[in-house]
Design a protein around this motif. Sequence first.
Motif, PDB file in Angstrom:
ATOM      1  N   UNK A   4       0.846  -1.203   0.000  1.00  0.00           N
ATOM      2  CA  UNK A   4       0.000   0.000   0.000  1.00  0.00           C
ATOM      3  C   UNK A   4       0.879   1.251   0.000  1.00  0.00           C
ATOM      4  N   UNK A   5       1.901   1.256   0.839  1.00  0.00           N
ATOM      5  CA  UNK A   5       2.783   2.421   0.938  1.00  0.00           C
ATOM      6  C   UNK A   5       3.510   2.663  -0.388  1.00  0.00           C
ATOM      7  N   UNK A   6       3.992   1.598  -1.010  1.00  0.00           N
ATOM      8  CA  UNK A   6       4.697   1.734  -2.286  1.00  0.00           C
ATOM      9  C   UNK A   6       3.771   2.317  -3.355  1.00  0.00           C
ATOM     10  N   UNK A   7       2.566   1.760  -3.445  1.00  0.00           N
ATOM     11  CA  UNK A   7       1.621   2.231  -4.452  1.00  0.00           C
ATOM     12  C   UNK A   7       1.221   3.679  -4.212  1.00  0.00           C
ATOM     13  N   UNK A   8       0.895   3.999  -2.961  1.00  0.00           N
ATOM     14  CA  UNK A   8       0.497   5.361  -2.625  1.00  0.00           C
ATOM     15  C   UNK A   8       1.633   6.349  -2.887  1.00  0.00           C
ATOM     16  N   UNK A   9       2.846   5.979  -2.504  1.00  0.00           N
ATOM     17  CA  UNK A   9       3.984   6.865  -2.704  1.00  0.00           C
ATOM     18  C   UNK A   9       4.249   7.121  -4.175  1.00  0.00           C
ATOM     19  N   UNK A  10       4.195   6.074  -4.979  1.00  0.00           N
ATOM     20  CA  UNK A  10       4.446   6.215  -6.417  1.00  0.00           C
ATOM     21  C   UNK A  10       3.373   7.066  -7.078  1.00  0.00           C
ATOM     22  N   UNK A  11       2.108   6.759  -6.778  1.00  0.00           N
ATOM     23  CA  UNK A  11       1.001   7.474  -7.422  1.00  0.00           C
ATOM     24  C   UNK A  11       0.961   8.932  -6.991  1.00  0.00           C
ATOM     25  N   UNK A  12       1.101   9.189  -5.695  1.00  0.00           N
ATOM     26  CA  UNK A  12       1.039  10.570  -5.204  1.00  0.00           C
ATOM     27  C   UNK A  12       2.199  11.391  -5.752  1.00  0.00           C
ATOM     28  N   UNK A  13       3.384  10.778  -5.905  1.00  0.00           N
ATOM     29  CA  UNK A  13       4.514  11.487  -6.499  1.00  0.00           C
ATOM     30  C   UNK A  13       4.251  11.768  -7.982  1.00  0.00           C
ATOM     31  N   UNK A  14       3.761  10.762  -8.671  1.00  0.00           N
ATOM     32  CA  UNK A  14       3.505  10.903 -10.106  1.00  0.00           C
ATOM     33  C   UNK A  14       2.505  12.023 -10.384  1.00  0.00           C
TER      34      UNK A  14
END
Length: 203
Positions: A4-14
Amino acid sequence: MNAIRRTWGFVSSLLVGILYSFDYEQPIDWNKTYIICPNHTSNLDITAMTILIKNNNHCFMGKEELLSNFVTRLFFKTVDIPVNRDSKMSSYRAFKKASEALADGISVIIFPEGRIPHQYPPQLHDFKNGPFRLAIDLKIPIIPVSSINTWKVLWDTGLDHGSKPGICNIFVHQPVETANLTINDADALRDRVHTIIEQKLQA
């Protein structure tokens, strides 16, 4: 939780135009257990590490203050290890938990500076001994990681200098083996990892 953290971090950064680029001194076998030691200049370093590690079998050791943030509290109540930097007892308990995690095959990410430096532009500060004593005690390799320019995209929390779109360049050094070291080598190991990162940042 790490997925969840990886996905959220990637998407929010993108969504705000921030990407991550990783260069490797040599390929890393993420099926092995490591202590990962990055320098620390930005909250983006956390997202970078979650994207870097190619499995969910890892945790962070981080400042206890993160328990007061709604988002980070979720992780520090589940997978991560909080530590009060001003309490020797808290540090002891945190490193005991980290030792148990490593013994169970869970890699631990520890920012050896202990905090994001206050000065801007940031400089690499001295490293704490804890991660290196732990690595030697358990014979766990250390992976130094140089976060080269995340501070230019977002320094610290971004409150003082804001943020901007960009590519965060992360260099992953080859693992530093500890199997043949004794606790008397902890300071030398600390200084070696510091020098590895410092030289890359100055290159």
